[in-house]
Write a protein that holds these residues in place. Sequence first.
Motif, PDB file in Angstrom:
ATOM      1  N   ARG A 129     -47.941  99.382 -40.170  1.00  0.00           N
ATOM      2  CA  ARG A 129     -47.868  99.369 -38.706  1.00  0.00           C
ATOM      3  C   ARG A 129     -49.255  99.712 -38.196  1.00  0.00           C
ATOM      4  O   ARG A 129     -49.810 100.740 -38.571  1.00  0.00           O
ATOM      5  CB  ARG A 129     -46.837 100.376 -38.197  1.00  0.00           C
ATOM      6  CG  ARG A 129     -45.427  99.958 -38.556  1.00  0.00           C
ATOM      7  CD  ARG A 129     -44.414 101.023 -38.196  1.00  0.00           C
ATOM      8  NE  ARG A 129     -43.116 100.619 -38.679  1.00  0.00           N
ATOM      9  CZ  ARG A 129     -42.178 100.059 -37.922  1.00  0.00           C
ATOM     10  NH1 ARG A 129     -42.389  99.882 -36.644  1.00  0.00           N
ATOM     11  NH2 ARG A 129     -41.023  99.698 -38.442  1.00  0.00           N
ATOM     12  N   ILE A 130     -49.783  98.831 -37.377  1.00  0.00           N
ATOM     13  CA  ILE A 130     -51.132  99.008 -36.861  1.00  0.00           C
ATOM     14  C   ILE A 130     -51.063  99.065 -35.339  1.00  0.00           C
ATOM     15  O   ILE A 130     -50.502  98.173 -34.701  1.00  0.00           O
ATOM     16  CB  ILE A 130     -52.045  97.854 -37.310  1.00  0.00           C
ATOM     17  CG1 ILE A 130     -52.155  97.846 -38.831  1.00  0.00           C
ATOM     18  CG2 ILE A 130     -53.413  97.953 -36.646  1.00  0.00           C
ATOM     19  CD1 ILE A 130     -52.878  96.660 -39.398  1.00  0.00           C
ATOM     20  N   GLU A 131     -51.650 100.118 -34.778  1.00  0.00           N
ATOM     21  CA  GLU A 131     -51.692 100.252 -33.324  1.00  0.00           C
ATOM     22  C   GLU A 131     -53.004  99.657 -32.822  1.00  0.00           C
ATOM     23  O   GLU A 131     -54.062  99.906 -33.393  1.00  0.00           O
ATOM     24  CB  GLU A 131     -51.595 101.721 -32.932  1.00  0.00           C
ATOM     25  CG  GLU A 131     -51.344 101.921 -31.458  1.00  0.00           C
ATOM     26  CD  GLU A 131     -51.025 103.361 -31.127  1.00  0.00           C
ATOM     27  OE1 GLU A 131     -51.972 104.095 -30.782  1.00  0.00           O
ATOM     28  OE2 GLU A 131     -49.838 103.736 -31.233  1.00  0.00           O
ATOM     29  N   ILE A 132     -52.910  98.870 -31.749  1.00  0.00           N
ATOM     30  CA  ILE A 132     -54.083  98.215 -31.187  1.00  0.00           C
ATOM     31  C   ILE A 132     -53.982  98.255 -29.671  1.00  0.00           C
ATOM     32  O   ILE A 132     -52.876  98.200 -29.119  1.00  0.00           O
ATOM     33  CB  ILE A 132     -54.221  96.765 -31.710  1.00  0.00           C
ATOM     34  CG1 ILE A 132     -55.516  96.118 -31.217  1.00  0.00           C
ATOM     35  CG2 ILE A 132     -53.018  95.929 -31.368  1.00  0.00           C
ATOM     36  CD1 ILE A 132     -55.832  94.796 -31.888  1.00  0.00           C
ATOM     37  N   ASN A 133     -55.123  98.369 -29.009  1.00  0.00           N
ATOM     38  CA  ASN A 133     -55.171  98.306 -27.552  1.00  0.00           C
ATOM     39  C   ASN A 133     -55.663  96.928 -27.137  1.00  0.00           C
ATOM     40  O   ASN A 133     -56.733  96.497 -27.574  1.00  0.00           O
ATOM     41  CB  ASN A 133     -56.112  99.375 -26.984  1.00  0.00           C
ATOM     42  CG  ASN A 133     -55.506 100.742 -27.052  1.00  0.00           C
ATOM     43  OD1 ASN A 133     -54.342 100.934 -26.719  1.00  0.00           O
ATOM     44  ND2 ASN A 133     -56.287 101.712 -27.484  1.00  0.00           N
ATOM     45  N   ALA A 134     -54.885  96.265 -26.298  1.00  0.00           N
ATOM     46  CA  ALA A 134     -55.266  94.958 -25.769  1.00  0.00           C
ATOM     47  C   ALA A 134     -55.803  95.138 -24.360  1.00  0.00           C
ATOM     48  O   ALA A 134     -55.231  95.884 -23.559  1.00  0.00           O
ATOM     49  CB  ALA A 134     -54.058  94.022 -25.755  1.00  0.00           C
ATOM     50  N   VAL A 135     -56.900  94.460 -24.055  1.00  0.00           N
ATOM     51  CA  VAL A 135     -57.453  94.455 -22.707  1.00  0.00           C
ATOM     52  C   VAL A 135     -56.495  93.665 -21.820  1.00  0.00           C
ATOM     53  O   VAL A 135     -56.102  92.547 -22.153  1.00  0.00           O
ATOM     54  CB  VAL A 135     -58.856  93.807 -22.699  1.00  0.00           C
ATOM     55  CG1 VAL A 135     -59.375  93.658 -21.272  1.00  0.00           C
ATOM     56  CG2 VAL A 135     -59.817  94.618 -23.542  1.00  0.00           C
TER      57      VAL A 135
ATOM     58  N   MET B  97     -50.196  98.321 -28.267  1.00  0.00           N
ATOM     59  CA  MET B  97     -49.167  97.589 -29.013  1.00  0.00           C
ATOM     60  C   MET B  97     -49.148  98.066 -30.461  1.00  0.00           C
ATOM     61  O   MET B  97     -50.179  98.485 -30.985  1.00  0.00           O
ATOM     62  CB  MET B  97     -49.467  96.089 -29.019  1.00  0.00           C
ATOM     63  CG  MET B  97     -49.439  95.421 -27.693  1.00  0.00           C
ATOM     64  SD  MET B  97     -49.669  93.641 -27.882  1.00  0.00           S
ATOM     65  CE  MET B  97     -51.387  93.502 -27.480  1.00  0.00           C
ATOM     66  N   THR B  98     -47.997  97.980 -31.082  1.00  0.00           N
ATOM     67  CA  THR B  98     -47.872  98.253 -32.512  1.00  0.00           C
ATOM     68  C   THR B  98     -47.516  96.958 -33.217  1.00  0.00           C
ATOM     69  O   THR B  98     -46.514  96.314 -32.890  1.00  0.00           O
ATOM     70  CB  THR B  98     -46.786  99.320 -32.782  1.00  0.00           C
ATOM     71  OG1 THR B  98     -47.128 100.518 -32.070  1.00  0.00           O
ATOM     72  CG2 THR B  98     -46.680  99.617 -34.270  1.00  0.00           C
ATOM     73  N   LEU B  99     -48.362  96.572 -34.162  1.00  0.00           N
ATOM     74  CA  LEU B  99     -48.133  95.371 -34.969  1.00  0.00           C
ATOM     75  C   LEU B  99     -47.372  95.795 -36.219  1.00  0.00           C
ATOM     76  O   LEU B  99     -47.765  96.745 -36.895  1.00  0.00           O
ATOM     77  CB  LEU B  99     -49.459  94.727 -35.357  1.00  0.00           C
ATOM     78  CG  LEU B  99     -50.458  94.491 -34.236  1.00  0.00           C
ATOM     79  CD1 LEU B  99     -51.741  93.884 -34.790  1.00  0.00           C
ATOM     80  CD2 LEU B  99     -49.867  93.614 -33.159  1.00  0.00           C
ATOM     81  N   ILE B 100     -46.279  95.103 -36.511  1.00  0.00           N
ATOM     82  CA  ILE B 100     -45.429  95.444 -37.650  1.00  0.00           C
ATOM     83  C   ILE B 100     -45.516  94.309 -38.672  1.00  0.00           C
ATOM     84  O   ILE B 100     -45.246  93.144 -38.341  1.00  0.00           O
ATOM     85  CB  ILE B 100     -43.969  95.658 -37.212  1.00  0.00           C
ATOM     86  CG1 ILE B 100     -43.905  96.728 -36.116  1.00  0.00           C
ATOM     87  CG2 ILE B 100     -43.094  96.035 -38.411  1.00  0.00           C
ATOM     88  CD1 ILE B 100     -42.583  96.777 -35.387  1.00  0.00           C
TER      89      ILE B 100
END
Length: 149
Positions: free
Chosen positions: A131-137, A122-125
Amino acid sequence: MNKISIMLAASASFLLVSCGQGDILFADKAVVNLSPVEGNPSAGYMNLHGGRVDVALVGVTSDDVLRMEMHETVEKDGMASMAKLKSIPVPAGKTVKLEPGGKHLMIWGVGEGSKKRGLLTMTLIYSNNDRIEINAVVKNAGEAAPAVE
């Protein structure tokens, strides 16, 4: 080395040492609980950690979902319902939890690739254009989420 060079080097060292985790805008412990009912939205949770200045999360996107919205569970007259949010404030140096019964993500159509991998990118805006990219389990209903750092 002259006095000015020494003072500049010392100042730079001090600034680097004084930068701590509270200075960085980031998110962690992201989990997507898949809906047990086909066609119903899944739910996303995480911790949002504020940086040096107040910001707001204004959107979340992913290439592997049909739609994602920010929501909050609200109670009125003893009845719980969900309200769509345009933003989620993230105060400087504070942690905002997206969790069951509070603010969270509603996610429609999680792709098969993410389900098989067990991760949804996901990209958090944010309101400051970060913009921060994060991987969610990604986990099925009833599964315990693995420990996420």
